[in-house]
Design a protein around this motif. Structure first.
Motif: not given
Length: 183
Positions: A134, A145, A158, A162
Motif C-alpha cells: 500500500l 489508508v 487497493h 486497505a
C-alpha cells in the motif's frame, strides 16, 4: 463481527466469524508461503540443519525486504549476517504464522501468553507486507489508508488491501492491549 482479544482467566480470548477466520488463515498462509526457504538439491544438509545458507541474498521483493531487512549498512557485514541467520529467521516466522493459523481453529480463540506473542508477531508480519503493497512509509500514509474502513466501500484491490490492513491493525492493537494486561 470480530470482537478482538481480551485477557480472561482462561487466557487471551478472541472471537471471530467464519469469514474473518478464513481471511486471517489465508493471510497467514500467504505470508508463510512467501517466507518459506527454498530447498536446493545441492544444499549441504548440515548447513541447512544449523540454519546457514551459503546462497542467502537480499530479497528483491520490497515486502520481503521489509520482513528480512539488512542487519548492517556495511554490505559485507549484512551479507555475512544474512548468510548465518536468513534461514532460521524465515523458519521462525513461518512457524509462528502456521501456529497462529492453527490457533484460529478453536472457537473462541484462546491463547497463552506465548501463543499471543507469536500471534502478534504474525499479525505484524502481515501488516508489514500490506503496508509495503500500500506504499505506507509515513504516518500520513497510514492515516490516508486508515480512512478506508468499510468493506462496502471497496472498489478495487487497493481499497480491499486497505480495509484488510485496517482490520489486521485493529486486531493487533486489541491483542497488544490484552498482552499488556498480563504484565
Amino acid at each position: 463481527m470480530a470482537q478482538g482479544f481480551k485477557k480472561t482467566r482462561k487466557g487471551i480470548v478472541g472471537r471471530f466469524e467464519a469469514p474473518e477466520v478464513q481471511l486471517l488463515q489465508k493471510l497467514f498462509s500467504d505470508v508463510a508461503g512467501t517466507l518459506e526457504p527454498q530447498a536446493r538439491p545441492d544444499e549441504d544438509p548440515l548447513a541447512a540443519l544449523v540454519g546457514i545458507d551459503q546462497d542467502a541474498s537480499e530479497p528483491t521483493d520490497p515486502a520481503l525486504k521489509r520482513l528480512l531487512p539488512a542487519a548492517s549498512m556495511d554490505p559485507e557485514r549484512a551479507e555475512e549476517f544474512r548468510r548465518l541467520t536468513d534461514r532460521s529467521l524465515r523458519e521462525a516466522k513461518v512457524g509462528a504464522l502456521k501456529a497462529s493459523s492453527l490457533a484460529l481453529e478453536s472457537d473462541p480463540v484462546t491463547l497463552t501468553v506465548e501463543q499471543a506473542q507469536d500471534f502478534a508477531r504474525s499479525l505484524n508480519d502481515i501488516r508489514l507486507v500490506l503496508a509495503t503493497r500500500l506504499d505506507i512509509t509515513t504516518s500520513e500514509d497510514a492515516e490516508r489508508v486508515g480512512e478506508q474502513v468499510d468493506f462496502a466501500d471497496v472498489g478495487d484491490i487497493h481499497d480491499y488491501m486497505a480495509v484488510v490492513y485496517n482490520f489486521v491493525s485493529w486486531l493487533q492493537e486489541s491483542l497488544m492491549n490484552a498482552l499488556l494486561k498480563t504484565l
